[in-house]
Design a protein around this motif. Structure first.
Motif, PDB file in Angstrom:
ATOM      1  N   LYS A  40       0.846  -1.201   0.000  1.00 42.02           N
ATOM      2  CA  LYS A  40       0.000   0.000   0.000  1.00 42.02           C
ATOM      3  C   LYS A  40       0.879   1.248   0.000  1.00 42.02           C
ATOM      4  N   PHE A  41       1.967   1.219   0.759  1.00 40.37           N
ATOM      5  CA  PHE A  41       2.927   2.328   0.784  1.00 40.37           C
ATOM      6  C   PHE A  41       3.495   2.574  -0.611  1.00 40.37           C
ATOM      7  N   LEU A  42       3.870   1.499  -1.307  1.00 37.95           N
ATOM      8  CA  LEU A  42       4.403   1.633  -2.663  1.00 37.95           C
ATOM      9  C   LEU A  42       3.373   2.248  -3.599  1.00 37.95           C
ATOM     10  N   SER A  43       2.147   1.781  -3.488  1.00 33.86           N
ATOM     11  CA  SER A  43       1.084   2.298  -4.350  1.00 33.86           C
ATOM     12  C   SER A  43       0.823   3.775  -4.085  1.00 33.86           C
ATOM     13  N   ASP A  44       0.823   4.157  -2.803  1.00 35.69           N
ATOM     14  CA  ASP A  44       0.603   5.559  -2.450  1.00 35.69           C
ATOM     15  C   ASP A  44       1.749   6.434  -2.957  1.00 35.69           C
ATOM     16  N   LEU A  45       2.985   5.970  -2.768  1.00 36.12           N
ATOM     17  CA  LEU A  45       4.142   6.727  -3.241  1.00 36.12           C
ATOM     18  C   LEU A  45       4.147   6.797  -4.759  1.00 36.12           C
ATOM     19  N   GLY A  46       3.598   5.764  -5.384  1.00 37.28           N
ATOM     20  CA  GLY A  46       3.501   5.753  -6.837  1.00 37.28           C
ATOM     21  C   GLY A  46       2.633   6.870  -7.383  1.00 37.28           C
ATOM     22  N   GLY A  47       1.805   7.466  -6.513  1.00 42.11           N
ATOM     23  CA  GLY A  47       0.986   8.594  -6.930  1.00 42.11           C
ATOM     24  C   GLY A  47       1.803   9.819  -7.280  1.00 42.11           C
ATOM     25  N   ILE A  48       3.038   9.885  -6.741  1.00 38.36           N
ATOM     26  CA  ILE A  48       3.916  11.019  -7.049  1.00 38.36           C
ATOM     27  C   ILE A  48       5.193  10.580  -7.764  1.00 38.36           C
ATOM     28  N   ASN A  49       5.346   9.258  -7.924  1.00 40.18           N
ATOM     29  CA  ASN A  49       6.532   8.727  -8.595  1.00 40.18           C
ATOM     30  C   ASN A  49       6.110   7.587  -9.530  1.00 40.18           C
ATOM     31  N   PRO A  50       5.953   7.862 -10.829  1.00 40.89           N
ATOM     32  CA  PRO A  50       5.491   6.857 -11.792  1.00 40.89           C
ATOM     33  C   PRO A  50       6.333   5.587 -11.825  1.00 40.89           C
ATOM     34  N   ARG A  51       7.634   5.713 -11.586  1.00 40.35           N
ATOM     35  CA  ARG A  51       8.499   4.516 -11.620  1.00 40.35           C
ATOM     36  C   ARG A  51       8.194   3.596 -10.444  1.00 40.35           C
ATOM     37  N   VAL A  52       7.905   4.178  -9.284  1.00 40.65           N
ATOM     38  CA  VAL A  52       7.518   3.374  -8.130  1.00 40.65           C
ATOM     39  C   VAL A  52       6.151   2.745  -8.371  1.00 40.65           C
ATOM     40  N   ALA A  53       5.261   3.489  -9.047  1.00 40.65           N
ATOM     41  CA  ALA A  53       3.929   2.962  -9.379  1.00 40.65           C
ATOM     42  C   ALA A  53       4.056   1.710 -10.246  1.00 40.65           C
TER      43      ALA A  53
END
Length: 204
Positions: A131-144
């Protein structure tokens, strides 16, 4: 007058330093983990940094850049292979079970052609870390994209976060960002565990 100027200058410096420290988002971390779990995540990152920078007295970013990635990959020994697995297993004991379970789980793997079943570390695709990765992916497309890959496979792929991409795409891989440091730590420690764990699978 001089004291007043010095005081104003000192306050300005403090404000600048404070701004530098808070430039990276902690929202995603705080929204998904308890204070105890965040402390455990710091232990994971600190352990990884220590192992990665074993012979280098420098910061995370400098250490990562100075590792001879290309040479190590060419010899079939990426840098994370040098992480001491016995120490890594001790790290697991130093963090709470709840923290471990929010990141990882154990899966059954089978070797071919003998068909032997063994215990392998997998990602908990429904845990807080995902869930943390998905949330951070909201501001970082590579993490998404990384989060989507884990969600689809339930595993950490050696093809993700290739060293060349990490070094080249600075926009998405800011090595000074504690969030990126944590993600790389968990990713590489997972690969190391998968490579070195030799436990037989036992039904609980």
């Amino acid at each position: 007058m001089r004291k007043t100027v010095l005081l104003i200058f000192g306050i300005t410096i403090l404000q600048v330093n404070s701004s530098c420290k808070s430039q990276y988002s902690a929202t995603e971390l705080n929204n998904n983990f308890t204070a105890e779990q965040i402390s455990d995540l710091k232990k994971i990152t600190d352990f990884f940094k220590k192992e990665m920078c074993l012979y280098m007295d420098s910061d995370f970013k400098t250490c990562y850049k100075q590792i001879p990635h290309e040479y190590l990959e060419a010899t079939g020994n990426p840098f994370w292979i040098n992480i001491n697995f016995e120490k890594q297993k001790e790290l697991y004991k130093q963090i709470s079970k709840s923290t471990f379970d929010e990141i990882w789980m154990f899966c059954k793997s089978r070797t071919y052609p003998d068909g032997l079943e063994s215990k392998s570390l997998c990602a908990n695709a429904t845990g807080k870390y995902q869930k943390f990765l998905s949330d951070l992916g909201g501001i970082n497309p590579r993490v998404a994209k990384y989060a989507e890959g884990i969600n689809a496979s339930g595993d950490f792929s050696p093809m993700d976060f290739h060293y060349w991409n990490v070094l080249k795409i600075k926009k998405y891989f800011d090595l000074d960002d504690p969030n990126i440091q944590l993600i790389l730590a968990i990713h590489y420690l997972s690969l190391n565990d998968q490579e070195k764990r030799k436990d037989k699978w036992e039904e609980e």
